[in-house]
Design a protein around this motif. Structure first.
Motif, PDB file in Angstrom:
ATOM      1  N   ALA A 246       6.005   6.285   2.433  1.00 43.89           N
ATOM      2  CA  ALA A 246       5.250   5.343   3.257  1.00 43.89           C
ATOM      3  C   ALA A 246       6.169   4.310   3.895  1.00 43.89           C
ATOM      4  O   ALA A 246       7.049   3.765   3.237  1.00 43.89           O
ATOM      5  N   THR A 247       5.932   4.055   5.156  1.00 39.96           N
ATOM      6  CA  THR A 247       6.562   2.947   5.861  1.00 39.96           C
ATOM      7  C   THR A 247       5.477   1.888   6.018  1.00 39.96           C
ATOM      8  O   THR A 247       4.396   2.181   6.534  1.00 39.96           O
ATOM      9  N   ILE A 248       5.771   0.688   5.547  1.00 35.50           N
ATOM     10  CA  ILE A 248       4.757  -0.372   5.554  1.00 35.50           C
ATOM     11  C   ILE A 248       5.226  -1.537   6.408  1.00 35.50           C
ATOM     12  O   ILE A 248       6.342  -2.023   6.255  1.00 35.50           O
ATOM     13  N   GLU A 249       4.360  -1.949   7.297  1.00 36.30           N
ATOM     14  CA  GLU A 249       4.606  -3.121   8.132  1.00 36.30           C
ATOM     15  C   GLU A 249       3.665  -4.214   7.642  1.00 36.30           C
ATOM     16  O   GLU A 249       2.447  -4.077   7.707  1.00 36.30           O
ATOM     17  N   GLN A 250       4.247  -5.277   7.121  1.00 36.49           N
ATOM     18  CA  GLN A 250       3.431  -6.338   6.526  1.00 36.49           C
ATOM     19  C   GLN A 250       3.197  -7.479   7.506  1.00 36.49           C
ATOM     20  O   GLN A 250       4.093  -7.891   8.233  1.00 36.49           O
ATOM     21  N   HIS A 251       1.969  -7.981   7.506  1.00 41.79           N
ATOM     22  CA  HIS A 251       1.562  -9.132   8.298  1.00 41.79           C
ATOM     23  C   HIS A 251       0.985 -10.161   7.330  1.00 41.79           C
ATOM     24  O   HIS A 251       0.729  -9.849   6.168  1.00 41.79           O
TER      25      HIS A 251
END
Length: 163
Positions: free
Chosen positions: A147-152
């Motif tokens: 998984a590639t996760i982009e956090q906001h």
């Protein structure tokens, strides 16, 4: 997102907004299947799809993330938007969504981060209903996905493929 026509699955459609969004965003010739366990949500989703003029591109029906009514490897893309916090257990749902996704397909998710329990939801949620990006990454790895996760600040986006 793929530039060619795909078969996409929207899990936990809610009121159909995600199915409409996907149908508009995907390449012409794509089709979106969208499931939800709630009959009321499916009725509202059907109205949203009809209002958007997308009945030829979207099929809604009953189904839960843990028991999807589809064959193995049926979809190029499986999507869940604000889904995890509604599930009792995420890993069984991830395995099931992986089962219906083609081996070279993708899983895409957007969900609330761990501080989302502070938001004024219509339904009360517990702190444990929301996951950190690290916990989500671990669940994906344990179910066979990288998984590639982009956090906001209040949410995150996950793009996952089989490893």
């Amino acid at each position: 997102l793929p530039k060619h026509p795909v078969r996409a699955l929207d899990v936990g459609t809610g009121f159909g907004r995600n199915a409409v969004f996907l149908a508009r965003l995907l390449a012409p010739g794509s089709h979106v299947w969208s499931v939800d366990p709630s009959e009321e949500s499916l009725k509202r989703g059907a109205a949203a799809v009809q209002d958007a003029g997308l009945t030829a591109a979207v099929t809604l029906g009953p189904g839960s993330a843990e028991r999807l009514p589809f064959r193995d490897e049926e979809f190029d893309l499986t999507v869940g938007v604000m889904l995890f916090h509604h599930l009792v257990e995420v890993p069984p749902a991830l395995r099931e969504m992986g089962r219906v996704t083609k081996l070279d397909g993708k899983l895409l998710f957007v969900d609330w981060g761990p501080t989302a329990h502070l938001l004024p939801f219509a339904i009360e949620h517990r702190v444990e209903d929301f996951y950190t990006p690290r916990a989500v990454e671990k669940m994906f790895l344990e179910t066979g996905f990288g998984a590639t996760i982009e956090q906001h600040p209040m949410w995150y986006v996950v793009e996952a493929v089989r490893v």
